[in-house]
Write an enzyme that holds these catalytic residues in place. Structure first.
Site, short mmCIF file in Angstrom:
data_model
loop_
_atom_site.label_atom_id
_atom_site.label_comp_id
_atom_site.label_asym_id
_atom_site.label_seq_id
_atom_site.Cartn_x
_atom_site.Cartn_y
_atom_site.Cartn_z
N ARG A 19 -6.97 0.71 3.69
CA ARG A 19 -7.68 1.31 2.56
C ARG A 19 -8.29 2.63 3.01
O ARG A 19 -9.12 2.65 3.92
CB ARG A 19 -8.78 0.35 2.09
CG ARG A 19 -9.59 0.81 0.91
CD ARG A 19 -10.53 -0.32 0.48
NE ARG A 19 -11.20 -0.04 -0.77
CZ ARG A 19 -12.36 0.57 -0.86
NH1 ARG A 19 -12.99 0.99 0.21
NH2 ARG A 19 -12.92 0.78 -2.05
N SER A 87 -6.29 -5.93 -8.39
CA SER A 87 -7.75 -6.14 -8.47
C SER A 87 -8.18 -6.39 -9.90
O SER A 87 -7.76 -5.67 -10.81
CB SER A 87 -8.49 -4.89 -8.01
OG SER A 87 -8.52 -4.80 -6.61
N LYS A 116 -18.00 -0.06 -1.54
CA LYS A 116 -17.20 0.52 -2.60
C LYS A 116 -18.07 1.44 -3.45
O LYS A 116 -19.20 1.07 -3.79
CB LYS A 116 -16.65 -0.62 -3.47
CG LYS A 116 -15.60 -0.18 -4.46
CD LYS A 116 -15.08 -1.34 -5.30
CE LYS A 116 -13.96 -0.81 -6.18
NZ LYS A 116 -13.53 -1.79 -7.16
N1 3NM Z 1 -13.13 -3.99 -3.89
P1 3NM Z 1 -17.39 -5.71 1.58
S1 3NM Z 1 -15.43 -5.01 -3.74
C1 3NM Z 1 -12.84 -2.79 -1.75
O1 3NM Z 1 -14.65 -5.70 -6.60
C2 3NM Z 1 -13.61 -3.63 -2.68
O2 3NM Z 1 -12.56 -5.19 -6.33
C3 3NM Z 1 -13.99 -4.73 -4.58
O3 3NM Z 1 -16.26 -4.78 0.96
C4 3NM Z 1 -13.72 -5.24 -5.94
O4 3NM Z 1 -16.72 -6.90 2.18
C5 3NM Z 1 -14.88 -4.13 -2.42
O5 3NM Z 1 -18.02 -4.84 2.64
C6 3NM Z 1 -15.67 -3.91 -1.17
O6 3NM Z 1 -18.36 -6.04 0.49
C7 3NM Z 1 -15.57 -5.08 -0.20
#
Ligand code: 3NM
Length: 183
Positions: A19, A87, A116
């Site tokens: 990513r 997603s 994010k």
């Molecule tokens: N997508 P962490 S939340 C890349 O809701 C990403 O689709 C998300 O990172 C979504 O584990 C997210 O540090 C971030 O919270 C995930």
């Protein structure tokens, strides 16, 4: 990045998503190809957002969000065999994604996340339960998932979890503990 990816692979992580939200296409391709060269076929590699760079990097699949190519647009680029992930952030998006040829669906953010930009509203464990009721496809929970809450996320119906923060701090120890928790 390459060393961290190898470390995760050595612990038994079987799928990694690359990513890169700030790099240009040239950098993404360079890094994607380097990852593929380093890891060969030992880990399934998923390219975020870009179906074209998935193919160019020799990856195993692409993951699209709500503002990227549509799932079917991405499918047309990657063909029938590579993996397509989508997603989703609410029941309506999940239902829609479930009607595509996606190989797995993601639901999130389950909890608050700082990884994010402009995350959607958190869906909580209830959002995971609701998503589980709406699809039989592999369901990946994402957003604020840690070794502390990972088991509860699986018990709410996720098949597995996608993690950034809680893996990057101490990849080796964290990956081993996650695999134990999820196993
Ligand atoms: N997508 P962490 S939340 C890349 O809701 C990403 O689709 C998300 O990172 C979504 O584990 C997210 O540090 C971030 O919270 C995930």
């Amino acid at each position: 990045m390459l060393a961290a990816a190898e470390e995760l692979r050595a612990c038994g992580v079987s799928l990694l998503q690359y990513r890169n939200k700030s790099g240009d296409a040239r950098q993404i391709l360079e890094q994607g190809r380097a990852l593929k060269a380093r890891l060969a076929d030992s880990v399934r590699l998923i390219m975020n957002d870009r179906a074209d760079l998935c193919l160019a990097s020799g990856f195993d699949g692409v993951h699209v969000g709500q503002d990227d190519l549509s799932p079917e647009g991405a499918r047309r680029v990657i063909g029938p065999d590579l993996w397509l992930g989508v997603s989703t952030h609410n029941p309506e998006q999940l239902r829609e994604a479930d009607a595509t040829t996606a190989d797995y669906l993601a639901i999130g953010p389950v909890f608050a996340t700082s990884s994010k930009d402009k995350p959607d509203p958190v869906v909580g464990l209830e959002g995971v339960r609701r998503a589980r009721a709406l699809t039989r496809r592999p369901l990946v929970a994402i957003g604020g998932i840690t070794r502390e809450n990972g088991r509860a996320v699986i018990e709410a119906g996720a098949d597995t979890v996608a993690v950034i923060s809680d893996l990057t701090r101490e990849p080796h120890k964290s990956a081993e503990e996650f695999l134990r928790i999820l196993g």
